[in-house]
Write a protein that holds these residues in place. Structure first.
Motif, PDB file in Angstrom:
ATOM      1  N   LYS A   3       0.867  -1.363   0.075  1.00 46.74           N
ATOM      2  CA  LYS A   3       0.041   0.202  -0.023  1.00 46.74           C
ATOM      3  C   LYS A   3       0.858   1.065   0.000  1.00 46.74           C
ATOM      4  O   LYS A   3       1.792   1.399   0.766  1.00 46.74           O
ATOM      5  N   ASP A  98      -6.836   4.191   3.535  1.00 51.90           N
ATOM      6  CA  ASP A  98      -6.836   2.847   3.328  1.00 51.90           C
ATOM      7  C   ASP A  98      -7.923   1.833   2.869  1.00 51.90           C
ATOM      8  O   ASP A  98      -7.925   0.813   2.397  1.00 51.90           O
ATOM      9  N   VAL A  99      -9.145   2.727   2.886  1.00 52.19           N
ATOM     10  CA  VAL A  99     -10.507   2.319   2.657  1.00 52.19           C
ATOM     11  C   VAL A  99     -11.213   3.358   1.840  1.00 52.19           C
ATOM     12  O   VAL A  99     -11.341   4.433   2.385  1.00 52.19           O
ATOM     13  N   ARG A 123      -8.622  -0.967   0.353  1.00 55.49           N
ATOM     14  CA  ARG A 123      -9.752  -1.763   0.248  1.00 55.49           C
ATOM     15  C   ARG A 123     -11.225  -0.998  -0.213  1.00 55.49           C
ATOM     16  O   ARG A 123     -11.336   0.218   0.506  1.00 55.49           O
ATOM     17  N   LYS A 124     -11.736  -1.653  -1.063  1.00 56.53           N
ATOM     18  CA  LYS A 124     -12.952  -0.852  -1.638  1.00 56.53           C
ATOM     19  C   LYS A 124     -14.293  -1.621  -1.138  1.00 56.53           C
ATOM     20  O   LYS A 124     -14.641  -2.867  -1.483  1.00 56.53           O
ATOM     21  N   ASP A 142     -13.650  -4.948  -3.107  1.00 54.28           N
ATOM     22  CA  ASP A 142     -13.691  -6.037  -2.400  1.00 54.28           C
ATOM     23  C   ASP A 142     -14.864  -6.604  -1.876  1.00 54.28           C
ATOM     24  O   ASP A 142     -15.054  -7.939  -1.518  1.00 54.28           O
TER      25      ASP A 142
END
Length: 332
Positions: A3, A98-99, A123-124, A142
């Protein structure tokens, strides 16, 4: 894939404050942990066109609360940030997050495919969305927690949001009248509009004319039913004030005729205190009068005024009936 994270000069990961919406929808700082993972909430409210609905915004607040419950920092992408915790859609730095959470509504290929491609490291999660026939979302996200689609239907998450309340005001204008050529209705309406824009109130324009009603009301019952359900009335019309008070609704009454005419005379006869003249009408005076009108004691006063008026009208009836009798005797 590793990441891509923003780092401070000391090698620590950069962090923004954790934000939480309070009771008025404002996002406040609740945590400033430098190591809290970051989530960006995205939705149709992030685009100027087509824009969002009230339901979209409620779903956004619910998602934000859930993100915070999970111990993450939370930002919301909007076109024009106006509150803490909001970031401009056009200046979002994907590396900070991050998301990525996309909240509420249908998920068309465009423009959302470009959005998710901008966050390859994150992360989606798609939350409370409507799945269309295009299956691209399954490959790009995800986790998909759909509201409807692919044989699944869930209640909309806005059911979990806090309920919001704004007082409701009926605005009833008389407009120019030939009998009062010196009236200043345009001035009054300008000041009233400015004052109401300053307040978090729901404003309903009500026309008391029949049968040609500007807003489609077709009977006295319909007009009174609307007025009866509001929290206050702002009016320049004599019968606008009467209809409000006789239904126990406090009215801010404005006489648009310099020096006062029938509107002020009626309110003084009734003993109703929330009367403003056009000569010194200001936004501040309307705000002050509305603040009084929303107080319970003024609703009680409106009810008392209506009771006294009905007793006084009984005396008018007796005078009228006597006049009818006199007329009949004079013809004998």
């Amino acid at each position: 894939m590793a990441k891509d994270r923003l780092m401070s000069p000391q090698g620590e990961r950069l962090s923004a404050p954790v934000m939480a919406p309070d009771h008025d929808g404002e996002w406040r700082v609740t945590d400033t942990s430098p190591r809290a993972p970051h989530a960006l909430i995205y939705g149709w409210f992030s685009y100027p066109v087509p824009g969002s609905t009230a339901g979209d915004l409620l779903a956004k607040d619910v998602a934000g609360q859930w993100v915070l419950t999970a111990g993450m920092a939370c930002h919301v992408a909007v076109p024009c940030p106006a509150r803490s915790g909001e970031v401009a859609t056009g200046t979002v730095d994907p590396r900070r997050y991050d998301v990525l959470v996309f909240v509420c509504g249908p998920m068309p290929n465009y423009p959302l495919r470009h959005l998710v491609d901008s966050f390859p490291h994150a992360r989606k999660i798609a939350l409370n969305v409507s799945l269309l026939r295009d299956a691209w979302i399954q490959d790009k996200f995800d986790v998909v927690i759909q509201r409807d689609g692919a044989g699944v239907v869930r209640p909309d998450i806005s059911f979990a949001s806090q309920r919001h309340h704004a007082p409701v005001i009926a605005r009833i204008y008389a407009g120019p009248q030939r009998e009062y050529p010196n009236s200043r209705h345009d001035q009054v309406e300008t000041v009233v509009s400015q004052a109401l824009r300053d307040r978090d109130n729901a404003v309903l324009d009500v026309d008391t004319k029949l049968p040609h009603n500007q807003y489609g009301l077709t009977s006295i019952g319909q007009i009174e039913s609307v007025i009866r359900r509001v929290d206050a009335v702002v009016t320049t019309r004599l019968h606008g004030s009467v209809l409000a008070l006789r239904n126990g609704v406090p009215a801010v009454v404005i006489d648009a005729v310099p020096g006062g005419a029938k509107v002020r005379a009626q309110m003084e006869a009734l003993g109703w205190p929330l009367v403003l003249g056009v000569e010194r009408l200001r936004k501040e005076s309307i705000h002050e009068a509305l603040d009084h009108a929303f107080r319970p004691e003024y609703r009680q006063l409106a009810q008392a005024v209506a009771r006294r008026a009905r007793l006084s009208v009984d005396a008018t009836r007796a005078t009228f009936v006597t006049a009818l009798g006199t007329s009949m005797r004079s013809r004998l």
